[in-house]
Design a protein around this motif. Sequence first.
Motif, short mmCIF file in Angstrom:
data_model
loop_
_atom_site.label_atom_id
_atom_site.label_comp_id
_atom_site.label_asym_id
_atom_site.label_seq_id
_atom_site.Cartn_x
_atom_site.Cartn_y
_atom_site.Cartn_z
N GLU A 1 1.83 -3.06 -13.24
CA GLU A 1 3.18 -3.45 -13.65
C GLU A 1 3.73 -4.58 -12.78
N ARG A 2 3.45 -4.54 -11.48
CA ARG A 2 3.87 -5.63 -10.60
C ARG A 2 3.29 -6.96 -11.08
N TRP A 3 2.01 -6.94 -11.40
CA TRP A 3 1.36 -8.17 -11.82
C TRP A 3 1.93 -8.65 -13.16
N ARG A 4 2.17 -7.71 -14.09
CA ARG A 4 2.66 -8.08 -15.41
C ARG A 4 4.00 -8.80 -15.34
N LEU B 149 0.83 -1.20 0.00
CA LEU B 149 0.00 0.00 0.00
C LEU B 149 0.87 1.26 0.00
N CYS B 150 1.91 1.26 0.82
CA CYS B 150 2.79 2.43 0.89
C CYS B 150 3.57 2.63 -0.40
N ASP B 151 4.08 1.54 -0.97
CA ASP B 151 4.85 1.65 -2.20
C ASP B 151 3.97 2.13 -3.36
N ALA B 152 2.74 1.66 -3.39
CA ALA B 152 1.81 2.09 -4.45
C ALA B 152 1.53 3.59 -4.32
N GLU B 153 1.38 4.05 -3.09
CA GLU B 153 1.16 5.49 -2.87
C GLU B 153 2.38 6.30 -3.28
N ALA B 154 3.57 5.83 -2.88
CA ALA B 154 4.80 6.56 -3.16
C ALA B 154 5.09 6.62 -4.66
N SER B 155 4.56 5.68 -5.42
CA SER B 155 4.82 5.66 -6.87
C SER B 155 4.19 6.85 -7.59
N GLY B 156 3.15 7.43 -6.99
CA GLY B 156 2.45 8.54 -7.62
C GLY B 156 1.42 8.10 -8.64
N ALA B 157 1.42 6.82 -9.01
CA ALA B 157 0.46 6.28 -9.97
C ALA B 157 0.12 4.85 -9.53
N PRO B 158 -0.68 4.73 -8.46
CA PRO B 158 -0.90 3.41 -7.86
C PRO B 158 -1.49 2.37 -8.80
N ALA B 159 -2.41 2.77 -9.66
CA ALA B 159 -3.00 1.79 -10.58
C ALA B 159 -1.94 1.22 -11.52
N GLY B 160 -1.10 2.09 -12.09
CA GLY B 160 -0.04 1.62 -12.97
C GLY B 160 1.00 0.80 -12.22
N PHE B 161 1.29 1.18 -10.99
CA PHE B 161 2.26 0.45 -10.17
C PHE B 161 1.80 -0.99 -9.95
N ILE B 162 0.52 -1.17 -9.56
CA ILE B 162 -0.01 -2.50 -9.32
C ILE B 162 -0.05 -3.31 -10.61
#
Length: 409
Positions: free
Chosen positions: A290-293, A275-288
């Motif tokens: 990309e992790r899954w991809r 949750l914190c890393d997704a917030e820090a990325s500035g683009a949580p939807a894209g962050f998640i």
Amino acid sequence: MSEHSGPELIPASDACALLGISTATLYAYVSRGQLSSRPGPDARSRMYLRAEVERLARRKQAGRGAARGAAQSLDRGLPVLETRISLIRPDAPYYRGRSAVTAARSGATLEDIARLLWEGEEQDPFAASVPDVWPERIAPLALDSSLPPLERAMACLPLLALEHRQSHNAAAPVRREVAAMLLRQNAALLVGTQPDARPVHRLLADHWQPGDAGFAEVVRSALVLCADHELNVSAFAARVVASTGAHLHATVCAGLAAMSGPRHGGATARAYALLCDAEASGAPAGFIAERWRRGDEQPGFNHVLYPDGDPRGAEVLRQLRALRGDCPRMRHVETVLATTAEHSGQHPNIDGLLAAICYVYALPATHALVMFASARLTGWLAHALEQQALGTLIRPRARYSGRAPGDHD
């Protein structure tokens, strides 16, 4: 695979070969939540985590012969012993036949669940008085806020056993009173405060978020939902120790030691970090996405025993939405949940929602583990009481796979 690359992904043909199944069966496993898939190099192909496929292949071998089945059963395979304490079904874990989700919604406290699990509903083990200060030699450790919660509890509980003259008493009513004392003392140790007779959810909530009745309700519900979960690794560890005749303080220490591992209690910290890393990325939807991809783990999501979603997580999420649905931190959680569901079809589990409670209320990640450990002690004690009532030793056999005697170069 280099040390910096992600988990190994394999194509459908390799997955089918490892499992000995057709492509249609592979897709059925994915639809039932037994395997997950990732986008492949082209739009029509899918990739699979080798570790997941190999784990499923091992589980498929369970039951194909008594020795092989016994060897595989310890990894969420075949049942290894009987219990009357809890049952896992798709809609909820059941405590002695009663739904944990229903109990949480009806306002039950952790103490109510303890009385049920310990078969002490006719005798209230929590009626006994509770010392409101720690013994002199324990206080410096018990109140040392610089110590991590689990380590503080594990350091103090063996010393508390020495202070308790009834720690080896075999009478059921006495053992339940010892268990009740342990439940309260453990919670106080985990937050580093003096013990008292408040319900555990109030002790935790008042220490972290005083005056917030809604927060106290979420904590109460979470504790009830986490009280037991059949033969999870910490409950099994506690039960093995209990089978030796060790006192209840020792069984609790065994459970805490097992929970301290990153693959058990550490799951809440990884979910909080997501949750914190997704917030820090500035683009949580894209962050998640990309992790899954790239095949990264999604901590706080999915549960092998609940392929359609963890009902415990769903209940905590329902409460969080009702209480904090409009706050920015909850909206961020919703983004992570929605993006994960869109790309993987995975639902949040109870680890993820314990982490979400802490994230939404701006509390440290360690508080999620404290809630988990405070609650799960209830189940450890239930398993210890049940095992010691049986009076048998848990001593499985190993299937030797090393060098044969006399086989020397």
